[in-house]
Scaffold this motif. Structure first.
Motif, mmCIF file in Angstrom:
data_model
loop_
_atom_site.group_PDB
_atom_site.id
_atom_site.type_symbol
_atom_site.label_atom_id
_atom_site.label_comp_id
_atom_site.label_asym_id
_atom_site.label_seq_id
_atom_site.Cartn_x
_atom_site.Cartn_y
_atom_site.Cartn_z
ATOM 1 N N SER A 45 0.920 -1.242 -0.055
ATOM 2 C CA SER A 45 0.089 0.041 0.200
ATOM 3 C C SER A 45 0.807 1.456 0.269
ATOM 4 O O SER A 45 0.583 2.267 -0.460
ATOM 5 C CB SER A 45 -0.897 -0.018 1.152
ATOM 6 N N GLU A 46 1.962 1.297 0.757
ATOM 7 C CA GLU A 46 2.699 2.530 0.825
ATOM 8 C C GLU A 46 3.407 2.677 -0.743
ATOM 9 O O GLU A 46 3.545 3.776 -1.093
ATOM 10 C CB GLU A 46 4.006 2.267 1.771
ATOM 11 N N GLU A 47 3.784 1.533 -1.470
ATOM 12 C CA GLU A 47 4.473 1.782 -2.666
ATOM 13 C C GLU A 47 3.526 2.209 -3.597
ATOM 14 O O GLU A 47 3.555 2.982 -4.339
ATOM 15 C CB GLU A 47 5.032 0.404 -3.143
ATOM 16 N N ALA A 48 2.120 1.822 -3.528
ATOM 17 C CA ALA A 48 1.016 2.054 -4.545
ATOM 18 C C ALA A 48 0.617 3.586 -4.363
ATOM 19 O O ALA A 48 0.243 4.475 -5.313
ATOM 20 C CB ALA A 48 -0.347 1.306 -4.065
ATOM 21 N N MET A 49 1.124 4.154 -3.111
ATOM 22 C CA MET A 49 0.623 5.749 -2.776
ATOM 23 C C MET A 49 1.513 6.687 -4.056
ATOM 24 O O MET A 49 0.873 7.289 -4.492
ATOM 25 C CB MET A 49 0.959 6.059 -1.283
ATOM 26 N N GLY A 73 11.211 3.450 3.747
ATOM 27 C CA GLY A 73 11.590 3.917 2.345
ATOM 28 C C GLY A 73 10.844 3.284 1.306
ATOM 29 O O GLY A 73 11.206 3.646 0.220
ATOM 30 N N PHE A 74 9.615 2.653 1.858
ATOM 31 C CA PHE A 74 8.685 2.188 0.552
ATOM 32 C C PHE A 74 8.355 3.205 -0.298
ATOM 33 O O PHE A 74 8.362 3.107 -1.436
ATOM 34 C CB PHE A 74 7.686 1.443 1.308
ATOM 35 N N THR A 75 7.905 4.408 0.281
ATOM 36 C CA THR A 75 7.151 5.251 -0.219
ATOM 37 C C THR A 75 8.226 6.100 -1.220
ATOM 38 O O THR A 75 8.001 6.299 -2.424
ATOM 39 C CB THR A 75 6.322 6.289 0.257
ATOM 40 N N LEU A 76 9.249 6.305 -0.665
ATOM 41 C CA LEU A 76 10.550 6.867 -1.172
ATOM 42 C C LEU A 76 10.944 6.217 -2.370
ATOM 43 O O LEU A 76 11.006 6.796 -3.659
ATOM 44 C CB LEU A 76 11.787 7.362 -0.567
ATOM 45 N N ALA A 107 20.253 -0.532 5.522
ATOM 46 C CA ALA A 107 20.739 -0.313 4.302
ATOM 47 C C ALA A 107 20.552 -1.114 3.133
ATOM 48 O O ALA A 107 20.424 -0.748 2.081
ATOM 49 C CB ALA A 107 22.402 0.023 4.294
ATOM 50 N N PRO A 108 20.652 -2.480 3.377
ATOM 51 C CA PRO A 108 20.362 -3.502 2.361
ATOM 52 C C PRO A 108 18.967 -3.244 1.475
ATOM 53 O O PRO A 108 18.887 -3.681 0.244
ATOM 54 C CB PRO A 108 20.613 -4.913 2.950
ATOM 55 N N ILE A 109 18.028 -2.868 2.318
ATOM 56 C CA ILE A 109 16.548 -2.583 1.717
ATOM 57 C C ILE A 109 16.372 -1.299 1.449
ATOM 58 O O ILE A 109 15.561 -1.134 0.237
ATOM 59 C CB ILE A 109 15.479 -3.045 2.790
ATOM 60 N N PHE A 110 17.283 -0.420 1.557
ATOM 61 C CA PHE A 110 17.230 1.174 1.126
ATOM 62 C C PHE A 110 18.012 1.054 -0.330
ATOM 63 O O PHE A 110 17.820 1.907 -0.989
ATOM 64 C CB PHE A 110 17.870 2.197 1.975
ATOM 65 N N GLY A 111 19.190 0.381 -0.438
ATOM 66 C CA GLY A 111 20.062 0.561 -1.467
ATOM 67 C C GLY A 111 20.548 1.764 -1.633
ATOM 68 O O GLY A 111 21.027 2.277 -0.793
ATOM 69 N N ASP A 112 20.531 2.199 -2.958
ATOM 70 C CA ASP A 112 21.257 3.378 -3.192
ATOM 71 C C ASP A 112 20.223 4.658 -2.959
ATOM 72 O O ASP A 112 20.643 5.813 -3.750
ATOM 73 C CB ASP A 112 22.179 3.515 -4.183
ATOM 74 N N CYS A 113 19.066 4.426 -2.771
ATOM 75 C CA CYS A 113 17.950 5.514 -2.853
ATOM 76 C C CYS A 113 18.255 6.889 -2.320
ATOM 77 O O CYS A 113 17.887 7.917 -2.755
ATOM 78 C CB CYS A 113 16.549 5.063 -2.717
ATOM 79 N N LEU A 114 18.862 6.719 -1.126
ATOM 80 C CA LEU A 114 19.304 7.928 -0.615
ATOM 81 C C LEU A 114 20.202 8.918 -1.254
ATOM 82 O O LEU A 114 20.658 9.962 -0.649
ATOM 83 C CB LEU A 114 19.602 7.756 1.100
ATOM 84 N N GLU A 115 21.250 8.209 -2.159
ATOM 85 C CA GLU A 115 22.149 9.118 -2.661
ATOM 86 C C GLU A 115 21.623 9.580 -4.055
ATOM 87 O O GLU A 115 22.353 10.111 -4.862
ATOM 88 C CB GLU A 115 23.156 8.041 -3.044
#
Length: 238
Positions: A45-49, A73-76, A107-115
């Protein structure tokens, strides 16, 4: 079965308790007491938003998006996938520990999205960004607390008050969309969005992104443009 392991415990800003980050193998959960606020395996649901919001402003390649709440970080990550490279995404996270978890154990589930060059992380109450903005955002995605029926920080309730909703409307550009995640329906809140002047749609989305399991709610509240025919309300289940 692997046991849950406590990674970290931090107090809530208003002193109403602690939240804990726990891990079992590659699965993470953020807990408030015995309540799981979020789990790394339940992100549908967070991803669908993000996708639902993007569909309503698809004609804006340079969209400025505000995400309230970093969480897991789902929505991001969904916003990065949905919005073009020319968009900009500001993420407001109230608790510094959550940002530290994203850069550390999770960090493994966030990957590089913060960068990602489109992303700007601000450790600040999202209300401050909303209240200081005037027609600045094309979309505001609120994945804060448990939705209008908050569980964690008492001051989050102000986001969903009439004053908070009018501030969000003022922070949006005409035709912009306010998307709000919640764990359950709330008819009174739908009516409050309408009284605040939004055109309202309500989506019911499976928590696990599949055909079974519990449904969460996403409100899509559009600030009318100068040529808007008026407020409408609709509800769908996905």
């Amino acid at each position: 079965m692997n046991p849950w392991v406590l990674i970290d415990t931090v107090p809530l800003p208003d002193g109403r308790g602690d939240i804990r980050l726990i891990q079992r193998a590659d699965e993470f959960s953020i807990m408030l007491g015995t309540i799981a606020l979020m789990n790394s395996r339940l992100s549908g649901s967070e991803e669908a938003m993000a996708g639902l919001a993007r569909a309503r402003i698809s004609d804006r390649p340079n969209a400025h998006v505000l995400v309230g709440g970093l969480g897991m970080g789902f929505t991001l990550r969904a916003a990065l996938a949905e919005f073009p490279k020319t968009a900009s995404i500001t993420v407001s996270e109230l608790m510094p520990a959550v940002v530290a978890w994203a850069k550390g154990p999770m960090a493994p589930i966030f990957g590089d999205c913060l960068e990602d060059s489109r992303v700007d992380i601000k450790v600040v109450d999202v209300r401050r960004l909303i209240n200081s903005a005037k027609a600045s955002y094309d979309a505001i995605l609120l994945d804060v607390d448990n939705g209008p029926d908050g569980l964690t920080v008492e001051t989050n309730d102000a986001l969903y008050s009439m004053t908070g909703l009018k501030a969000a409307s003022a922070a949006l550009r005409p035709g912009g969309v306010l998307a709000i995640w919640a764990s359950a329906p709330d008819r009174a809140f739908t009516q409050r969005l309408q009284r605040a002047g939004f055109a309202v749609e309500e989506e019911r989305i499976r928590a696990n992104g599949k055909s079974r399991g519990s449904r969460h709610v996403i409100w899509l509240a559009t600030r009318p443009s100068t040529h808007s025919p008026g407020v409408r309300s609709a509800s769908r289940k996905l």
